[in-house]
Design an enzyme around this catalytic site. Structure first.
Site, PDB file in Angstrom:
ATOM      1  CB  CYS A   4       1.977   2.956   4.339  1.00 23.69           C
ATOM      2  SG  CYS A   4       1.566   1.294   4.929  1.00 23.69           S
TER       3      CYS A   4
ATOM      4  CG  HIS B 213       3.212   5.021   8.636  1.00 19.57           C
ATOM      5  ND1 HIS B 213       4.524   5.440   8.516  1.00 19.57           N
ATOM      6  CD2 HIS B 213       2.957   4.314   7.502  1.00 19.57           C
ATOM      7  CE1 HIS B 213       5.030   5.009   7.373  1.00 19.57           C
ATOM      8  NE2 HIS B 213       4.098   4.326   6.728  1.00 19.57           N
TER       9      HIS B 213
END
Length: 207
Positions: free
Chosen positions: A183, A167
């Protein structure tokens, strides 16, 4: 002969400038240092990155990259803090990334299960327990330039949602560092580029 050679060099320089690249050097076919200015996307303003403060190796670039994986595969090198999007003919787009801090590292194989533009971010309960200030987003942080998932997110699945994402991030200073909860972070300008290249179902290798 010398004039002809200079003309060719000048032509290449113009082509490079028009393509948004700032240099073509040893080991790098293109480097997109000029592509980190502000832009408007879906009504949101993405601020410029002070790219001179980001180490040059983490600027998006097309590099030589040998792998047996098929074009379209995403390979995350957590040690070097690089993400590679495999291209044909032994090349790849390389992006600088931020990765999981100590205790939140992971590796394995997954697939892109979904893609979202300007996603809503909902911190999981365990993250709220560690960081109570995030409780205000328990029902979701609205999309926008300050959203923790940034401008785009690729959701990683392996027999269901793994909870991990590739992301964007507004925290440009975290690129090249281990600061996340697992992440993989990219600059917003880079996640938009990766989002446009990657397909749902693409193989993702994290090592």
């Amino acid at each position: 002969m010398r004039l002809k050679a200079l003309t060719v060099v000048a032509g290449l320089a113009v082509a490079t400038a028009l393509s948004g690249c700032t240099s073509v050097g040893l080991g790098s076919f293109q480097i997109f240092t000029a592509d980190y200015g502000s832009r408007t996307d879906a009504g949101y303003r993405i601020p410029p990155i002070p790219i001179t403060k980001v180490p040059r190796q983490y600027h998006r670039q097309i590099v030589s990259y040998r792998t047996d994986e098929a074009p379209g595969t995403i390979i995350v090198d957590t040690g070097a803090k690089f993400l590679y999007f495999v291209l044909p003919e032994g090349r790849a787009v390389r992006y600088g990334i931020g990765v999981g801090r100590e205790g939140f590292e992971w590796s394995g194989t997954a697939r892109v299960g979904a893609k979202r533009e300007w996603p809503v971010w909902t911190p999981p309960p365990e993250m709220i327990r560690r960081q109570p200030q995030l409780a205000k987003w328990r029902n979701g942080q609205p999309p926008g330039p300050t959203n923790a998932l940034g401008a785009r997110a690729l959701y990683l699945f392996n027999k269901g949602d793994t909870g991990y994402r590739l992301h964007g991030t507004p925290e440009w200073w975290s690129i090249g560092k281990a600061m996340s909860s697992g992440c993989v972070r990219l600059l917003n300008q880079d996640i938009i580029d990766l989002y446009n290249r990657a397909q749902v179902g693409a193989k993702v290798i994290v090592k």
